[in-house]
Enzyme design. Structure first.
Site, short mmCIF file in Angstrom:
data_model
loop_
_atom_site.label_atom_id
_atom_site.label_comp_id
_atom_site.label_asym_id
_atom_site.label_seq_id
_atom_site.Cartn_x
_atom_site.Cartn_y
_atom_site.Cartn_z
N CYS A 298 35.20 43.37 32.42
CA CYS A 298 35.21 42.40 33.52
C CYS A 298 34.61 42.99 34.80
O CYS A 298 35.17 43.90 35.41
CB CYS A 298 36.65 41.95 33.76
SG CYS A 298 36.87 40.92 35.22
N CYS B 269 36.90 42.52 37.81
CA CYS B 269 37.99 43.52 37.82
C CYS B 269 37.49 44.82 38.44
O CYS B 269 38.19 45.45 39.23
CB CYS B 269 38.49 43.77 36.40
SG CYS B 269 39.17 42.30 35.60
#
Length: 111
Positions: free
Chosen positions: A30, A33
């Protein structure tokens, strides 16, 4: 310090914690993230001792991600006395995360 949490240590690190806990549900793949990593590191560094910061990788711990209905990563959940008290998802600015920690975890000074 950040603690990597899995189903094996979830009870000990999150539910039985004696201090509030910020849990970040994330994925290794991600990009958003990764964008939040500096903010999570800042909270972990500045709030140590009064707040525990844990990370749960959603693919390694799919059962926990499903339990909390994590559909967006990153997702942040504040736990107090073993109970989730607040949650937010997506890319959040530093102040939003700090406000969430201070307001929901009941901390006076952090960050």
């Amino acid at each position: 310090m950040k603690i990597r949490v899995t189903a094996k240590n979830y009870r000990q690190e999150v539910l039985e914690a004696r201090i509030p806990v910020l849990v970040e549900f994330f994925a290794d793949w991600c990009g958003k993230c990764a964008m939040m990593e500096d903010v999570v590191d800042l909270v972990a560094a500045n709030c140590g001792g009064v707040l525990k910061v844990c990370q749960i990788e959603i693919e390694d711990s799919a059962d926990l991600a499903e339990q909390f209905q994590v559909e967006i990563v990153p997702t942040f959940v504040i736990f107090k006395n073993g109970e989730p008290v607040s949650a937010a998802s997506g890319v959040l600015n530093r102040q939003v995360v700090l406000d969430m920690v201070m307001d929901e975890a009941g901390l006076e000074i952090c960050g």
